[in-house]
Design a protein around this motif. Structure first.
Motif, mmCIF file in Angstrom:
data_model
loop_
_atom_site.group_PDB
_atom_site.id
_atom_site.type_symbol
_atom_site.label_atom_id
_atom_site.label_comp_id
_atom_site.label_asym_id
_atom_site.label_seq_id
_atom_site.Cartn_x
_atom_site.Cartn_y
_atom_site.Cartn_z
ATOM 1 N N VAL A 72 -13.748 -14.856 -17.601
ATOM 2 C CA VAL A 72 -14.275 -13.923 -16.905
ATOM 3 C C VAL A 72 -13.709 -13.758 -15.447
ATOM 4 N N SER A 73 -13.511 -12.425 -15.081
ATOM 5 C CA SER A 73 -12.821 -12.201 -13.795
ATOM 6 C C SER A 73 -11.514 -12.550 -13.642
ATOM 7 N N ARG A 74 -10.855 -12.829 -14.631
ATOM 8 C CA ARG A 74 -9.257 -13.018 -14.695
ATOM 9 C C ARG A 74 -8.646 -11.871 -15.178
ATOM 10 N N LEU A 75 -8.919 -10.764 -14.826
ATOM 11 C CA LEU A 75 -8.403 -9.511 -15.123
ATOM 12 C C LEU A 75 -6.716 -9.422 -15.463
ATOM 13 N N ASN A 76 -6.018 -10.038 -14.500
ATOM 14 C CA ASN A 76 -4.503 -10.129 -14.491
ATOM 15 C C ASN A 76 -3.923 -11.034 -15.456
ATOM 16 N N ARG A 77 -4.797 -12.012 -15.923
ATOM 17 C CA ARG A 77 -4.438 -13.088 -16.927
ATOM 18 C C ARG A 77 -5.077 -12.849 -18.254
#
Length: 154
Positions: A72-77
């Motif tokens: 969650v919230s790790r959009l770049n990964r």
């Protein structure tokens, strides 16, 4: 004409004289032919199972929603935005999330990590959240409640 007694080049591979024997195949049961079957006039609601086929699923409950891949919230990964994946309105998302965080602060030790929490207390948080918001029961292994609780735990 002169006769050639040897070949100008040599063979790389030997002649293909390999011989393989395979065991006889086992005879399969003949399939049930519909030409020789007498069908009843009554309509069967549940079709009979044929031998060798899996039994039909009788559960009418829809399958539970699995947790998406990534964090969650790790959009770049390779992660995701939780509210977008759930498809809830912003007000519904905030209401459920704030209630789950309230339950976590009430029943869990926020100074400990997720793995250090007691299982009966986690089950209590899950059950109270699902009783207040039945939509949470649609998600497999209570992953929505777990993520919301994990955001405040150490």
């Amino acid at each position: 004409m002169p006769r050639i007694s040897h070949w100008p080049y040599k063979r790389h591979f030997g002649p293909l004289t390999m011989h393989c024997e395979f065991p006889p195949e086992r005879a399969l049961d003949p399939p049930i032919l519909t030409q020789h079957k007498v069908f009843s006039r009554a309509v069967d609601l549940i079709p009979p199972t044929m031998p060798g086929l899996p039994a039909p699923l009788t559960s009418s409950a829809p399958p539970k929603i699995l947790k998406p891949r990534g964090e969650v919230s790790r959009l770049n990964r390779g992660g995701y935005n939780l509210q977008e994946k759930l498809g809830w309105s912003l007000s519904e998302y905030e209401d459920i999330r704030s209630f789950v965080i309230h339950l976590a602060r009430e029943h869990l030790n926020v100074q400990r990590s997720w793995k250090a929490q007691l299982t009966p207390k986690l089950k209590k948080v899950f059950s109270e959240a699902k009783s207040r918001y039945p939509v949470l029961d649609d998600y497999k292994d209570d992953w929505v409640v777990s993520i919301s609780c994990g955001s405040i735990l150490k």
